[in-house]
Design an enzyme around this catalytic site. Structure first.
Site, PDB file in Angstrom:
ATOM      1  N   GLU A 169     -18.696 -42.606  40.355  1.00  0.00           N
ATOM      2  CA  GLU A 169     -19.501 -42.621  41.577  1.00  0.00           C
ATOM      3  C   GLU A 169     -20.746 -41.753  41.403  1.00  0.00           C
ATOM      4  OE1 GLU A 169     -17.283 -41.379  44.998  1.00  0.00           O
ATOM      5  OE2 GLU A 169     -18.877 -41.900  46.412  1.00  0.00           O
ATOM      6  N   GLY A 209     -17.821 -38.883  53.167  1.00  0.00           N
ATOM      7  CA  GLY A 209     -16.908 -38.343  54.150  1.00  0.00           C
ATOM      8  C   GLY A 209     -15.768 -37.559  53.514  1.00  0.00           C
ATOM      9  N   ALA A 210     -15.312 -38.029  52.338  1.00  0.00           N
ATOM     10  CA  ALA A 210     -14.147 -37.395  51.729  1.00  0.00           C
ATOM     11  C   ALA A 210     -14.437 -36.734  50.392  1.00  0.00           C
ATOM     12  CB  ALA A 210     -13.020 -38.412  51.566  1.00  0.00           C
ATOM     13  N   SER A 211     -15.573 -37.055  49.760  1.00  0.00           N
ATOM     14  CA  SER A 211     -15.894 -36.393  48.497  1.00  0.00           C
ATOM     15  C   SER A 211     -17.399 -36.195  48.394  1.00  0.00           C
ATOM     16  CB  SER A 211     -15.394 -37.223  47.304  1.00  0.00           C
ATOM     17  OG  SER A 211     -16.194 -38.368  47.131  1.00  0.00           O
ATOM     18  N   THR A 212     -17.789 -35.338  47.455  1.00  0.00           N
ATOM     19  CA  THR A 212     -19.215 -35.107  47.220  1.00  0.00           C
ATOM     20  C   THR A 212     -19.434 -35.118  45.727  1.00  0.00           C
ATOM     21  OG1 THR A 212     -21.105 -33.707  47.789  1.00  0.00           O
ATOM     22  CG2 THR A 212     -19.086 -32.563  47.206  1.00  0.00           C
TER      23      THR A 212
END
Ligand code: NAG
Ligand code: NAG
Ligand code: NAG
Ligand code: NAG
Ligand code: NAG
Ligand code: NAG
Length: 498
Positions: A169, A209-212
């Protein structure tokens, strides 16, 4: 006699160059009129933790392997939760599917019917599904299978539906940023592809929302951790990339709340310095502790159905502390080559694009683009100090989001400064942006480019393609003829004078 010959030659050359110019013009018009095979399309579904976004891209078919030609034609947000919530509640599922179909109908309308069956469609699921996979692999496999079956029932060319890793990602985000900025290749004066002179790539900061994710090119080869070598258009880049699961905007906020509840004695009176003064909210305990990210922080007498009431404190300094508390800053032991939670990271360098949640936070603070670190800190400070009635009056943002911007501003500050080690100087090189050239900055474009081999590894393009060779040849002939004509004219004039 000789001067007549020179004059004749000069006029002949002049006429020839005019002929060449006309030839160039005709070829260009012919190319535009007859040789343009139209547009190609590609669809990518970004299945995030809090929602799904569908992107439709298009590009001129004959230029598909060029850089910077892909544009976003359409973006559709599927209303409802992310796909990781499918299967929890059948009436909610029904709604979500209705919205899915609405978006896909919109996408279908954006593509000429004749191109439907040649349009690739990809689905990539990110941190929400990564978490579900940890928690319940059977459920996550079932959701992916359902999605796959649905996409295969559409008139497009189904390619892939899978959970992508955090590192992928990050890398795809970095590819998107630099593709859109033309950092990989540029057309030079002669219409051939070259690597931009002194080319620097830009880093990528993505906040979901859940990872960076953080990704940037580095020259630091000392350690292999988090470093990926990619070859694009004939050049090798070493890209550092890391994804922090549970450090997305929403999951990190749940962690902040979980720690505040843990530290409180009365579930009916939990103080949150990050919520504005005058604000209160009641939520079920499982909203905070039901997540895979906060499971370990559950209070001893955890009861998913119990109500917790949280009151805002509107205190920037305390909020900063509460946010810092979720980062393990000590396990780096002061090393400069470490971000947080003991994760290796070479020093940040160069320009950065901060998008997705980073952008939305800067947008709420009215600081999009670049700002100084002091500006960012003082703006968030006054934002956090505003009480709830004032905040509502000054910002037309839905209450659900407005209440959390003091938290997210402090989160952004903390992860960038204390985590990634941006300082007053390097902060200036961060630009908070949503789009480049009207195309969203998102991992989805890099994903499509990579999976469909649209960025060749070999430097095939760094030479003149056939049609451009002809064009350049004619241009060269034209220039040569003009120069020879001028020389002849000068000789002619000199002869006339003497
Ligand atoms: C682009 O590159 C791919 C893989 O290298 C190739 O299969 C495809 O035909 C190329 N497309 C064009 C229009 O040149
Ligand atoms: C789909 O994508 C995943 C991850 O990107 C990859 O491992 C897999 O090989 C792909 N499958 C196909 C059929 O391309
Ligand atoms: C909580 O907020 C509501 C408005 O949302 C307000 O009417 C109520 O008085 C507040 N409760 C307390 C105890 O402050
Ligand atoms: C929690 O609050 C909701 C309304 O906000 C109420 O309907 C529900 O009964 C409460 N639950 C408990 C366990 O008190
Ligand atoms: C940190 O990185 C720099 C270069 O990026 C390198 O010179 C230095 O040795 C590294 N330090 C550690 C402790 O790894
Ligand atoms: C941020 O701004 C506030 C208010 O202007 C100030 O008190 C605080 O020291 C600043 N923090 C940093 C780290 O600059």
């Amino acid at each position: 006699m000789a001067s007549k010959l020179v004059a004749a030659l000069a006029s002949f050359l002049l006429l020839s160059s005019v002929g060449v110019v006309i030839a160039i013009a005709i070829i260009q018009i012919y190319k535009i009129t007859y040789l343009s095979p139209g547009l190609k399309y590609g669809i990518v579904l970004d299945c995030g933790s809090s929602r799904t976004t569908v992107y439709l891209y298009d590009w001129p078919a004959e230029k598909e392997n060029d850089t910077g030609v892909i544009k976003e034609k359409l973006q559709c947000n599927v209303k409802g939760p992310g796909i990781s919530d499918l299967g929890l509640n059948s009436s909610q599922d029904k709604e979500t599917w209705i919205h899915f179909k609405k978006c896909m109908a919109q996408v279908k309308q954006g593509i000429p019917a004749s191109a439907h069956n040649s349009t690739p469609i990809f689905l990539g699921a990110t941190a929400g599904m990564r978490l579900l996979q940890h928690q319940n692999e059977t459920a996550s496999n079932q959701i992916l299978l359902d999605m796959k079956n649905y996409l295969q029932s559409l008139p497009f060319q189904f390619q892939n539906a899978s959970i992508i890793s955090g590192e992928e990602e990050g890398l795809y985000g970095w590819i998107t940023v630099n593709y859109l900025m033309d950092n990989f290749l540029q057309k030079d004066l002669w219409n051939s592809w070259v690597r931009p002179h002194g080319a620097q790539t830009a880093g990528s900061l993505d906040l979901g929302g859940a990872s960076t994710q953080i990704a940037f090119a580095t020259t630091d080869d000392a350690r292999g951790e988090g470093l990926t070598k990619v070859v694009l258009y004939g050049y090798e880049y070493t890209v550092y990339t890391h994804s922090f699961l549970c450090f997305g905007k929403n999951e990190a906020e749940k962690t902040v709340l979980a720690k505040l509840v843990q530290g409180s004695t009365d579930p009916n009176n939990v103080q949150n310095p990050c919520y504005p003064l005058g604000f209160n909210i009641t939520m079920r305990e499982d909203f905070i502790f039901g997540s895979e990210c906060t499971r370990k922080l559950r209070v001893a007498d955890y009861n998913p159905e119990r109500n917790i009431t949280i009151f805002g404190g509107g205190d920037a300094a305390e909020c900063r502390k509460a946010v810092r508390h979720i980062f393990d800053l000590s396990s780096c032991h002061g090393s400069q080559n470490c971000s947080f939670n003991g994760v290796y990271q070479p020093p940040v360098s160069g320009k950065f694009k901060a998008y997705a949640g980073f952008y939305y936070t800067a947008w709420a603070l009215r600081l999009i683009g670049s700002s100084t670190l002091d500006q960012f800190n003082s703006t968030l400070w006054s934002f956090c100090s505003m009480d709830w009635p004032n905040l509502k009056q000054n910002y037309s943002i839905t209450e659900k989001h407005l209440k959390s911007y003091c938290y997210s501003a402090n989160y952004v500050y903390t992860i960038l400064v204390d985590g990634y080690k941006f300082n007053t100087e390097s902060w200036d090189h961060i630009s908070f942006e949503r789009q480049v050239k009207n195309t969203s900055i998102a991992w989805t474009l890099g994903y499509m480019l990579t999976l469909s081999n649209m960025i060749p590894a070999e430097a095939k393009l760094v030479r003149l393609p056939i049609d451009n060779t002809l064009f350049a040849g004619l241009l060269f002939l034209f220039s040569a003829l003009i120069i020879i004509t001028l020389v002849f004219l000068i000789i002619f004039l000199i002869r006339m004078c003497y």
